[in-house]
Design a protein around this motif. Structure first.
Motif, PDB file in Angstrom:
ATOM      1  N   ARG A 103       0.831  -1.213   0.000  1.00 49.58           N
ATOM      2  CA  ARG A 103       0.000   0.000   0.000  1.00 49.58           C
ATOM      3  C   ARG A 103       0.862   1.259   0.000  1.00 49.58           C
ATOM      4  O   ARG A 103       0.573   2.236  -0.692  1.00 49.58           O
ATOM      5  N   ALA A 104       1.938   1.212   0.787  1.00 53.26           N
ATOM      6  CA  ALA A 104       2.818   2.377   0.841  1.00 53.26           C
ATOM      7  C   ALA A 104       3.479   2.626  -0.508  1.00 53.26           C
ATOM      8  O   ALA A 104       3.625   3.775  -0.940  1.00 53.26           O
ATOM      9  N   ALA A 105       3.887   1.547  -1.194  1.00 55.55           N
ATOM     10  CA  ALA A 105       4.517   1.700  -2.505  1.00 55.55           C
ATOM     11  C   ALA A 105       3.555   2.336  -3.496  1.00 55.55           C
ATOM     12  O   ALA A 105       3.925   3.215  -4.288  1.00 55.55           O
ATOM     13  N   THR A 106       2.286   1.922  -3.438  1.00 56.73           N
ATOM     14  CA  THR A 106       1.284   2.494  -4.329  1.00 56.73           C
ATOM     15  C   THR A 106       1.056   3.964  -4.014  1.00 56.73           C
ATOM     16  O   THR A 106       1.031   4.820  -4.896  1.00 56.73           O
ATOM     17  N   GLU A 107       0.891   4.282  -2.714  1.00 61.63           N
ATOM     18  CA  GLU A 107       0.612   5.653  -2.309  1.00 61.63           C
ATOM     19  C   GLU A 107       1.776   6.590  -2.623  1.00 61.63           C
ATOM     20  O   GLU A 107       1.575   7.766  -2.900  1.00 61.63           O
ATOM     21  N   GLN A 108       2.993   6.065  -2.582  1.00 63.45           N
ATOM     22  CA  GLN A 108       4.165   6.890  -2.851  1.00 63.45           C
ATOM     23  C   GLN A 108       4.527   6.950  -4.332  1.00 63.45           C
ATOM     24  O   GLN A 108       5.517   7.571  -4.704  1.00 63.45           O
ATOM     25  N   GLY A 109       3.714   6.294  -5.170  1.00 65.15           N
ATOM     26  CA  GLY A 109       3.949   6.367  -6.612  1.00 65.15           C
ATOM     27  C   GLY A 109       5.171   5.610  -7.068  1.00 65.15           C
ATOM     28  O   GLY A 109       5.878   6.043  -7.989  1.00 65.15           O
ATOM     29  N   ALA A 110       5.437   4.467  -6.446  1.00 65.73           N
ATOM     30  CA  ALA A 110       6.649   3.705  -6.771  1.00 65.73           C
ATOM     31  C   ALA A 110       6.675   3.257  -8.226  1.00 65.73           C
ATOM     32  O   ALA A 110       7.725   3.311  -8.880  1.00 65.73           O
ATOM     33  N   LEU A 111       5.535   2.821  -8.738  1.00 60.12           N
ATOM     34  CA  LEU A 111       5.500   2.321 -10.116  1.00 60.12           C
ATOM     35  C   LEU A 111       5.805   3.439 -11.105  1.00 60.12           C
ATOM     36  O   LEU A 111       6.635   3.281 -12.003  1.00 60.12           O
ATOM     37  N   ALA A 112       5.155   4.579 -10.946  1.00 63.73           N
ATOM     38  CA  ALA A 112       5.373   5.700 -11.865  1.00 63.73           C
ATOM     39  C   ALA A 112       6.810   6.204 -11.783  1.00 63.73           C
ATOM     40  O   ALA A 112       7.434   6.508 -12.805  1.00 63.73           O
ATOM     41  N   ALA A 113       7.343   6.280 -10.561  1.00 64.75           N
ATOM     42  CA  ALA A 113       8.713   6.771 -10.399  1.00 64.75           C
ATOM     43  C   ALA A 113       9.716   5.826 -11.037  1.00 64.75           C
ATOM     44  O   ALA A 113      10.684   6.258 -11.663  1.00 64.75           O
ATOM     45  N   THR A 114       9.485   4.534 -10.894  1.00 63.52           N
ATOM     46  CA  THR A 114      10.368   3.546 -11.518  1.00 63.52           C
ATOM     47  C   THR A 114      10.278   3.617 -13.032  1.00 63.52           C
ATOM     48  O   THR A 114      11.277   3.443 -13.736  1.00 63.52           O
ATOM     49  N   ALA A 115       9.086   3.877 -13.528  1.00 61.98           N
ATOM     50  CA  ALA A 115       8.853   3.843 -14.976  1.00 61.98           C
ATOM     51  C   ALA A 115       9.368   5.066 -15.721  1.00 61.98           C
ATOM     52  O   ALA A 115       9.707   4.973 -16.905  1.00 61.98           O
ATOM     53  N   MET A 116       9.443   6.218 -15.068  1.00 61.75           N
ATOM     54  CA  MET A 116       9.723   7.456 -15.787  1.00 61.75           C
ATOM     55  C   MET A 116      11.012   7.437 -16.620  1.00 61.75           C
ATOM     56  O   MET A 116      11.006   7.903 -17.770  1.00 61.75           O
ATOM     57  N   PRO A 117      12.128   6.895 -16.126  1.00 61.98           N
ATOM     58  CA  PRO A 117      13.320   6.859 -16.992  1.00 61.98           C
ATOM     59  C   PRO A 117      13.113   6.046 -18.255  1.00 61.98           C
ATOM     60  O   PRO A 117      13.661   6.381 -19.313  1.00 61.98           O
ATOM     61  N   PHE A 118      12.312   4.995 -18.170  1.00 58.35           N
ATOM     62  CA  PHE A 118      12.051   4.154 -19.338  1.00 58.35           C
ATOM     63  C   PHE A 118      11.101   4.864 -20.306  1.00 58.35           C
ATOM     64  O   PHE A 118      11.248   4.755 -21.523  1.00 58.35           O
ATOM     65  N   LEU A 119      10.110   5.569 -19.758  1.00 58.91           N
ATOM     66  CA  LEU A 119       9.222   6.351 -20.606  1.00 58.91           C
ATOM     67  C   LEU A 119      10.007   7.445 -21.334  1.00 58.91           C
ATOM     68  O   LEU A 119       9.817   7.678 -22.536  1.00 58.91           O
ATOM     69  N   ALA A 120      10.901   8.099 -20.604  1.00 62.27           N
ATOM     70  CA  ALA A 120      11.692   9.171 -21.204  1.00 62.27           C
ATOM     71  C   ALA A 120      12.607   8.635 -22.297  1.00 62.27           C
ATOM     72  O   ALA A 120      12.729   9.241 -23.372  1.00 62.27           O
ATOM     73  N   SER A 121      13.234   7.514 -22.049  1.00 58.33           N
ATOM     74  CA  SER A 121      14.135   6.930 -23.045  1.00 58.33           C
ATOM     75  C   SER A 121      13.379   6.543 -24.307  1.00 58.33           C
ATOM     76  O   SER A 121      13.837   6.810 -25.425  1.00 58.33           O
ATOM     77  N   LEU A 122      12.210   5.928 -24.134  1.00 57.15           N
ATOM     78  CA  LEU A 122      11.404   5.541 -25.299  1.00 57.15           C
ATOM     79  C   LEU A 122      10.898   6.770 -26.038  1.00 57.15           C
ATOM     80  O   LEU A 122      10.908   6.817 -27.274  1.00 57.15           O
ATOM     81  N   GLY A 123      10.465   7.778 -25.294  1.00 61.60           N
ATOM     82  CA  GLY A 123       9.968   8.997 -25.930  1.00 61.60           C
ATOM     83  C   GLY A 123      11.038   9.692 -26.753  1.00 61.60           C
ATOM     84  O   GLY A 123      10.788  10.144 -27.872  1.00 61.60           O
ATOM     85  N   LYS A 124      12.252   9.784 -26.209  1.00 63.22           N
ATOM     86  CA  LYS A 124      13.349  10.432 -26.932  1.00 63.22           C
ATOM     87  C   LYS A 124      13.748   9.633 -28.166  1.00 63.22           C
ATOM     88  O   LYS A 124      14.124  10.188 -29.199  1.00 63.22           O
ATOM     89  N   ALA A 125      13.684   8.278 -28.049  1.00 59.79           N
ATOM     90  CA  ALA A 125      14.087   7.429 -29.172  1.00 59.79           C
ATOM     91  C   ALA A 125      13.078   7.459 -30.312  1.00 59.79           C
ATOM     92  O   ALA A 125      13.455   7.341 -31.479  1.00 59.79           O
ATOM     93  N   THR A 126      11.783   7.605 -29.972  1.00 62.17           N
ATOM     94  CA  THR A 126      10.738   7.538 -30.997  1.00 62.17           C
ATOM     95  C   THR A 126      10.204   8.903 -31.402  1.00 62.17           C
ATOM     96  O   THR A 126       9.589   9.038 -32.460  1.00 62.17           O
ATOM     97  N   GLY A 127      10.410   9.898 -30.533  1.00 62.74           N
ATOM     98  CA  GLY A 127       9.847  11.212 -30.819  1.00 62.74           C
ATOM     99  C   GLY A 127       8.366  11.305 -30.552  1.00 62.74           C
ATOM    100  O   GLY A 127       7.703  12.246 -30.998  1.00 62.74           O
TER     101      GLY A 127
END
Length: 314
Positions: A103-127
């Motif tokens: 519950r704490a991991a969900t409330e603290q946004g652990a999934l989104a925080a972990t994902a952001m570097p991967f989202l950024a890398s994919l976004g920069k690679a694909t535009g």
């Protein structure tokens, strides 16, 4: 120690120069800071999440440690409420205290925080803009967005909820518990655009196709003129906890561009899943007809292995 004279001519001890600590902590990789006992404990916990309830021998083998070490670690976890042993059968399982951390991991946004570097890398690679969505009950929710270019149209915002049966969110429905699928497909489904699929028989068949190929390409189902390339994200137990997708205007996604971008989206999904602890297991690629797209694209696909549904994120 040497001496120095003060203004009155009296001698006094020299003070030591402050030590130079600039080289005391040399730049090293994070691996150099690993603590072996903690590593073994985490390996054991991941094995317990994958296999449990399981025997001591099975857990030790899966975690790559001796039975003696596994037993001592499990007893320590048991004393803190993080592991439970069935005395009658001798099997071990996760303890109830993990629910608090989940519950704490969900409330603290652990999934989104972990994902952001991967989202950024994919976004920069694909535009293209990249989105991360999770299932919350009978709806999807956008939890993270990487906007590559402010000029590119945004198709969602963080916190926005949407239907599970349409667009990239159908990936979440494909891997949802059977009870959720049955309940949703028994309802009257909303037609959001003229291209939205609302036939429960067709959707049920498409859920099987999504599970088989491990991705979804779709267009116009939620927003007219929008093309989505979506792949599932898995956690350490193999459960699908999110969907990663690119949403882009169809004028930027004319074939064969979706085919060219799909491997990058799938690679980003696998890498993010690995960051969450998932174990990749590629299968033989093949050309698969994507019946969900009006253009009838053919895409090559692969997927990571299935496992029991369990997640600390949802």
């Amino acid at each position: 120690m040497g001496t120095a004279k003060n203004g009155n001519g009296a001698s006094q001890p020299k003070s030591k120069a402050s030590p130079d600590l600039s080289g005391a902590f040399p730049e090293t990789s994070s691996k150099d800071y690993n603590i072996a006992a903690v590593d073994r404990t985490l390996d054991l916990l991941e094995a317990l999440a994958r296999l449990g309830p399981a025997s001591l021998a099975a857990l030790a083998e899966s975690a790559g440690c001796t039975r003696t070490a596994a037993f001592r670690l499990l007893r320590t976890l048991q004393s803190r409420g993080f592991a439970i042993q069935d005395e009658a059968r001798g099997l071990w399982r996760l303890g109830a205290r993990w629910s608090v951390l989940g519950r704490a991991a969900t409330e603290q946004g652990a999934l989104a925080a972990t994902a952001m570097p991967f989202l950024a890398s994919l976004g920069k690679a694909t535009g293209e803009n990249v989105y991360l969505r999770v299932r919350d009950g009978m709806e999807s929710e956008t939890v993270a967005i990487y906007q590559t270019d402010p000029a590119i149209r945004m198709y969602s915002e963080v916190g926005k909820r949407g239907p599970l049966h349409a667009g990239s969110s159908r990936v979440l429905l494909a891997f949802a518990p059977e009870a959720v699928q049955t309940q949703l497909l028994a309802q009257r489904l909303n037609r959001i655009t003229p291209a939205t699929r609302i036939d429960p028989t067709w959707i049920a068949a498409d859920l099987q196709r999504i599970r088989a190929r491990g991705y979804l390409i779709t267009s116009d189902e939620v927003v007219p003129g929008s093309v989505s390339i979506a792949c599932p994200i898995r956690d350490a137990a193999g459960a699908v906890v999110a969907v990663l997708d690119i949403d882009s205007p169809s004028m930027r996604m004319r074939p064969p561009r979706p085919r060219a971008l799909l491997p990058q989206v799938m690679e980003a999904a696998v890498r993010l899943s690995e960051a969450l602890g998932a174990v990749g297991k590629p299968v033989q690629d093949g050309l698969i007809h994507d019946e969900t797209t009006s253009s009838g694209w053919h895409m090559a696909g692969s997927m990571i292995n299935l496992a029991r549904p369990h997640s600390i994120f949802r």
